[in-house]
Motif scaffolding. Sequence first.
Motif, short mmCIF file in Angstrom:
data_model
loop_
_atom_site.label_atom_id
_atom_site.label_comp_id
_atom_site.label_asym_id
_atom_site.label_seq_id
_atom_site.Cartn_x
_atom_site.Cartn_y
_atom_site.Cartn_z
N PRO A 121 32.14 22.35 16.51
CA PRO A 121 33.20 22.30 15.48
C PRO A 121 33.03 23.36 14.41
N SER A 122 31.82 23.94 14.28
CA SER A 122 31.59 24.95 13.26
C SER A 122 30.44 25.86 13.69
N THR A 123 30.75 27.13 13.90
CA THR A 123 29.70 28.09 14.28
C THR A 123 28.85 28.49 13.09
N ARG A 124 29.34 28.23 11.88
CA ARG A 124 28.60 28.64 10.69
C ARG A 124 27.62 27.57 10.21
N PHE A 125 27.98 26.30 10.36
CA PHE A 125 27.15 25.24 9.82
C PHE A 125 26.56 24.32 10.91
N VAL A 126 27.41 23.81 11.78
CA VAL A 126 26.95 22.82 12.76
C VAL A 126 26.09 23.47 13.84
N ARG A 127 26.54 24.60 14.38
CA ARG A 127 25.79 25.24 15.46
C ARG A 127 24.36 25.62 15.05
N PRO A 128 24.13 26.22 13.87
CA PRO A 128 22.73 26.51 13.48
C PRO A 128 21.85 25.27 13.41
N VAL A 129 22.42 24.15 12.95
CA VAL A 129 21.63 22.91 12.90
C VAL A 129 21.26 22.45 14.31
N ALA A 130 22.24 22.51 15.23
CA ALA A 130 21.97 22.12 16.61
C ALA A 130 20.93 23.03 17.25
N LEU A 131 21.02 24.33 16.99
CA LEU A 131 20.03 25.26 17.53
C LEU A 131 18.66 25.01 16.93
N LEU A 132 18.61 24.61 15.66
CA LEU A 132 17.33 24.28 15.03
C LEU A 132 16.69 23.08 15.70
N VAL A 133 17.50 22.08 16.03
CA VAL A 133 16.98 20.91 16.74
C VAL A 133 16.40 21.32 18.10
N ILE A 134 17.10 22.19 18.80
CA ILE A 134 16.63 22.65 20.11
C ILE A 134 15.32 23.41 19.99
N VAL A 135 15.25 24.31 19.03
CA VAL A 135 14.03 25.11 18.85
C VAL A 135 12.86 24.23 18.43
N ALA A 136 13.11 23.29 17.51
CA ALA A 136 12.04 22.40 17.05
C ALA A 136 11.50 21.56 18.19
N SER A 137 12.40 21.05 19.04
CA SER A 137 11.97 20.23 20.17
C SER A 137 11.15 21.04 21.16
N ARG A 138 11.58 22.26 21.45
CA ARG A 138 10.89 23.07 22.45
C ARG A 138 9.60 23.69 21.92
N SER A 139 9.46 23.77 20.60
CA SER A 139 8.30 24.42 20.02
C SER A 139 7.07 23.52 20.00
N ILE A 140 7.28 22.23 20.03
CA ILE A 140 6.17 21.27 19.91
C ILE A 140 5.89 20.65 21.28
N ASN A 141 4.69 20.79 21.75
CA ASN A 141 4.31 20.25 23.05
C ASN A 141 4.34 18.72 23.03
N SER A 142 4.60 18.14 24.20
CA SER A 142 4.68 16.68 24.30
C SER A 142 3.36 16.01 23.90
N LEU A 143 2.23 16.68 24.14
CA LEU A 143 0.94 16.10 23.75
C LEU A 143 0.83 16.01 22.23
N ILE A 144 1.36 17.01 21.53
CA ILE A 144 1.34 16.97 20.06
C ILE A 144 2.30 15.90 19.56
N TRP A 145 3.48 15.80 20.18
CA TRP A 145 4.40 14.71 19.83
C TRP A 145 3.70 13.36 20.00
N ALA A 146 2.97 13.21 21.11
CA ALA A 146 2.28 11.95 21.38
C ALA A 146 1.22 11.66 20.33
N LEU A 147 0.49 12.69 19.91
CA LEU A 147 -0.52 12.50 18.86
C LEU A 147 0.13 11.98 17.58
N LEU A 148 1.23 12.59 17.20
CA LEU A 148 1.92 12.17 15.98
C LEU A 148 2.45 10.75 16.11
#
Length: 270
Positions: free
Chosen positions: A109-136
């Motif tokens: 719905p918005s390439t200026r506001f919504v899309r960057p937030v969605a891309l941030l979620v994707i990057v954050a998820s892919r940047s942290i290994n599942s083992l680190i997620w499990a530790l937390l």
Amino acid sequence: MHASSNEQPLWQHHSAKQTLLRWLGWFWLVAITVVSWQVMNENTIWAFVSDAPEQAVDIGSRMFPPAWGYISNLWEPLWDTINIATLGTLLGIIFAIPVAFLAATNTTPSTRFVRPVALLVIVASRSINSLIWALLLVAIIGPGLLAGIVAIGLRSIGFIAKLLYEAIEEIDESQVEAVRATGASGVQVIDYAIVPQILPAFWGISVFRWDINIRESTILGLVGAGGLGIQLNASLSTLAWNQVAMIFVVILGTVVISEWVSARVREAVL
């Protein structure tokens, strides 16, 4: 390409600027390699490294033959591992689908506001290994299968959403325009024009991620998140190497079967 005194063109493979950049690249590569070697050398006890082949042979000899009778203790942890991978994948899919639609340039719905937030979620998820997620998560919600399931789910969101939003961006827009021309609403356009085009890719991505999660789920128990990793950690702690070998056999068999299932499903949907 340069000209000589008699105006004949002189071919040169690289310009002076390209040559300089190549030499600078090689210089920094060598410099980084030297620095990395120094850092590794400072934290390495080379006496242990020189003794490593003998230790590997000794541990390997203790692993064989595997403790075949120990397999009766592994069925329940194996089932837990499969459940962690499956439920974690489903959790990741549930959250990845809306994130993918918000990240795709042709559906957000918005390439200026919504899309960057969605891309941030994707990057954050892919940047942290599942083992680190499990530790937390073990520290937050306590040890057990729930921590493993959520860890796998959080890790899967970025992987599935990234590949899915790329598939959404590659759809045939003419079909979208044809459905929109009938007066269809936004939801109907997605339902009748976009979803049918990305459905094969969606199933392929989901099954592929489930196959990866089977592998990752086997080690989450090392940090208390359930599954075969708990048995592996217990056997390693007691130096029961023949039990460790049996766990490796079970993990290998599980991964081979999951790979076969994943390949068959991808062949059926693609």
